[in-house]
Design a protein around this motif. Sequence first.
Motif, PDB file in Angstrom:
ATOM      1  N   CYS A 230       1.017  -1.342   0.063  1.00 34.34           N
ATOM      2  CA  CYS A 230       0.021  -0.016   0.064  1.00 34.34           C
ATOM      3  C   CYS A 230       0.847   1.270  -0.046  1.00 34.34           C
ATOM      4  N   GLU A 231       0.251   2.293  -0.209  1.00 28.33           N
ATOM      5  CA  GLU A 231       0.897   3.518   0.049  1.00 28.33           C
ATOM      6  C   GLU A 231      -0.338   4.485   0.255  1.00 28.33           C
ATOM      7  N   VAL A 232      -0.107   5.074   1.656  1.00 26.24           N
ATOM      8  CA  VAL A 232      -1.091   5.813   2.350  1.00 26.24           C
ATOM      9  C   VAL A 232      -1.034   7.165   1.792  1.00 26.24           C
ATOM     10  N   ASN A 233      -2.086   8.012   1.703  1.00 25.84           N
ATOM     11  CA  ASN A 233      -1.901   9.371   1.184  1.00 25.84           C
ATOM     12  C   ASN A 233      -2.025  10.695   2.283  1.00 25.84           C
ATOM     13  N   ARG A 234      -1.924  11.600   1.851  1.00 23.79           N
ATOM     14  CA  ARG A 234      -2.112  12.681   2.935  1.00 23.79           C
ATOM     15  C   ARG A 234      -3.239  12.882   3.622  1.00 23.79           C
ATOM     16  N   MET A 235      -3.092  12.935   4.693  1.00 19.25           N
ATOM     17  CA  MET A 235      -4.492  12.991   6.042  1.00 19.25           C
ATOM     18  C   MET A 235      -5.157  11.858   5.795  1.00 19.25           C
ATOM     19  N   TRP A 236      -4.530  10.764   5.515  1.00 18.34           N
ATOM     20  CA  TRP A 236      -5.297   9.491   5.540  1.00 18.34           C
ATOM     21  C   TRP A 236      -5.926   8.864   6.841  1.00 18.34           C
ATOM     22  N   LEU A 237      -5.041   9.245   8.042  1.00 21.72           N
ATOM     23  CA  LEU A 237      -5.443   8.624   9.222  1.00 21.72           C
ATOM     24  C   LEU A 237      -6.392   9.351  10.032  1.00 21.72           C
ATOM     25  N   GLN A 238      -6.333  10.521   9.855  1.00 22.96           N
ATOM     26  CA  GLN A 238      -7.190  11.497  10.946  1.00 22.96           C
ATOM     27  C   GLN A 238      -8.879  11.406  10.583  1.00 22.96           C
ATOM     28  N   PRO A 239      -9.159  11.163   9.340  1.00 21.61           N
ATOM     29  CA  PRO A 239     -10.437  10.775   9.098  1.00 21.61           C
ATOM     30  C   PRO A 239     -10.984   9.460   9.830  1.00 21.61           C
ATOM     31  N   LEU A 240      -9.953   8.422   9.902  1.00 17.43           N
ATOM     32  CA  LEU A 240     -10.457   7.316  10.271  1.00 17.43           C
ATOM     33  C   LEU A 240     -10.387   7.288  11.855  1.00 17.43           C
ATOM     34  N   LEU A 241      -9.582   7.833  12.309  1.00 18.09           N
ATOM     35  CA  LEU A 241      -9.418   8.001  13.900  1.00 18.09           C
ATOM     36  C   LEU A 241     -10.462   8.714  14.454  1.00 18.09           C
ATOM     37  N   ALA A 242     -10.803   9.863  13.871  1.00 16.93           N
ATOM     38  CA  ALA A 242     -12.182  10.714  14.165  1.00 16.93           C
ATOM     39  C   ALA A 242     -13.345  10.176  13.991  1.00 16.93           C
ATOM     40  N   ALA A 243     -13.381   9.050  13.038  1.00 15.29           N
ATOM     41  CA  ALA A 243     -14.615   8.336  13.221  1.00 15.29           C
ATOM     42  C   ALA A 243     -14.853   7.115  14.292  1.00 15.29           C
ATOM     43  N   VAL A 244     -13.654   6.869  14.560  1.00 14.18           N
ATOM     44  CA  VAL A 244     -13.671   5.542  15.445  1.00 14.18           C
ATOM     45  C   VAL A 244     -13.942   6.158  16.914  1.00 14.18           C
ATOM     46  N   ALA A 245     -13.345   7.494  17.034  1.00 13.80           N
ATOM     47  CA  ALA A 245     -13.319   8.191  18.415  1.00 13.80           C
ATOM     48  C   ALA A 245     -14.716   8.498  18.603  1.00 13.80           C
ATOM     49  N   LYS A 246     -15.701   8.860  17.522  1.00 14.66           N
ATOM     50  CA  LYS A 246     -16.930   9.650  17.667  1.00 14.66           C
ATOM     51  C   LYS A 246     -17.764   8.334  18.235  1.00 14.66           C
TER      52      LYS A 246
END
Length: 443
Positions: A230-246
């Motif tokens: 894989c190659e992750v792209n810019r700002m890839w992690l924040q949306p995932l973490l925010a959704a899981v945190a919510k």
Amino acid sequence: MRNAIVQFLLCGSLTFGIWMLLLCVYFHHDHVGDGQAESQEPASIWSLEKKSQPPISHGPGQTPGHPVQAERPNEDETKDLVGKDVKFMDAELLQGFTKYGFNTIISESLGTVRPLPDTRNEMCHRKHYPAQLPTASVVICFHDEEFNALFRTVASVMHFTPHQLLEEIILVDDMSKFEDLKEKLDYRLEKFRGKVKLVRNERREGLIRARMAGAARASGDVLVFLDSHCEVNRMWLQPLLAAVAKHRRTVACPVIDVIDPMTLEYRPSPVVRGAFDWHLRFKWDNVLSYEMEGPEGPIRPIRSPAMAGGIFAINRHYFNEIGQYDKDMDLWGGEHLELSLRIWMCGGQLLVLPCSRVGHIVKHNTENLTEASRALTRNNLRLVHVWLDEYKEQYLLKRPGLKSVPYGNISERVELRKRLGCKSFQWYLDTIFPELEASKGNR
Ligand SMILES: *[C@@H]1O[C@H](CO)[C@@H](O)[C@H](O)[C@H]1NC(C)=O
Ligand SMILES: *[C@@H]1O[C@H](CO)[C@@H](O)[C@H](O)[C@H]1NC(C)=O
Ligand SMILES: [Mn+2]
């Protein structure tokens, strides 16, 4: 057969090699077609090549004229691509394809980091995420992966992840044989010392148990699973973490961008949701229009009936609570659908986050088809017997050959389902995935 190809090439019989490759491609297609007629599980190269390529793929199973189809590569396109370029193929390229399932010459020339296009919707640029987010343990399992592809996966995570959000990267070597994945890998990972942990399995466990081994060593709040190409792209992690945190019971998937196996070109994918058919073959599906209503429109999280494969984020404690994976499943295949059903039926939700982008090489299968097919059949049977209720009969009716195939002891998983108080498969069909019920007639 693979060895034979290599030998012939070494002897300089390039023409023969090319013919063999064409035959392989043809055979794959043949096989995909046959799979449905046989009582055996369909052996799609996409569903089989899961360790390396979770059915994060495309063509097969999609209805003709599907809007998504035009934008995503499908098997025929890949075939054309191989066919077109085959006259330029030299021995090294062919050897790379047979060994790793994609163009290793380009992979080597790209090295360990490269610039990537920003494939997100413009609206994502204006989106803000909480300053306080949970930390992530990124788990990457590999088995005989191409060195550069593996290293680019790790390097892209290091590059595009804010330091404070990354607890660690856990690499699980599932008993690779290739030499360059041993001391050379240890040596090259030195530069990420402190962030990267490498665990080596003593025997081949398969992707499913390898993931569980990685998760067991993690200490971040959220587990993020990635494939090893894989190659992750810019700002890839924040949306995932925010959704899981919510919502603690949210499992969040990025949009999987396509890295072409021949050119390694990084291409955007449309926002699609994960689905599957009555053969339990994964496919992409259109996003229902109401999912994109509201002010967020095209960047709103999408409810997805299934996850594509190995790329998702989940609260670490929640992962343990809902029973991780079925440890008696072999190699790979079926586990992503089993987890998807378990998430939905047992009180969680599965979302695709349009602003999170992860590129994934659409690898060709390099595994032993006999073994992979056997594992897939077993895993699917375990899924069917634990989760499909009365629809189990419907699945087995069309495949009388499966009646006598052993699938091991499922009592622990049945017990888990009871303990979690999960809803029925009928509820899943009615509430989460009515399109599957509707397609019953033409399965
Ligand atoms: C694939 O695996 C089967 C069963 O383990 C074995 O009999 C066969 O020789 C293998 N084929 C190849 C090409 O390695
Ligand atoms: C299946 O496993 C359970 C425990 O996990 C055990 O109690 C049961 O006897 C096993 N069933 C068979 C048929 O082995
Ligand atoms: Mn993959």
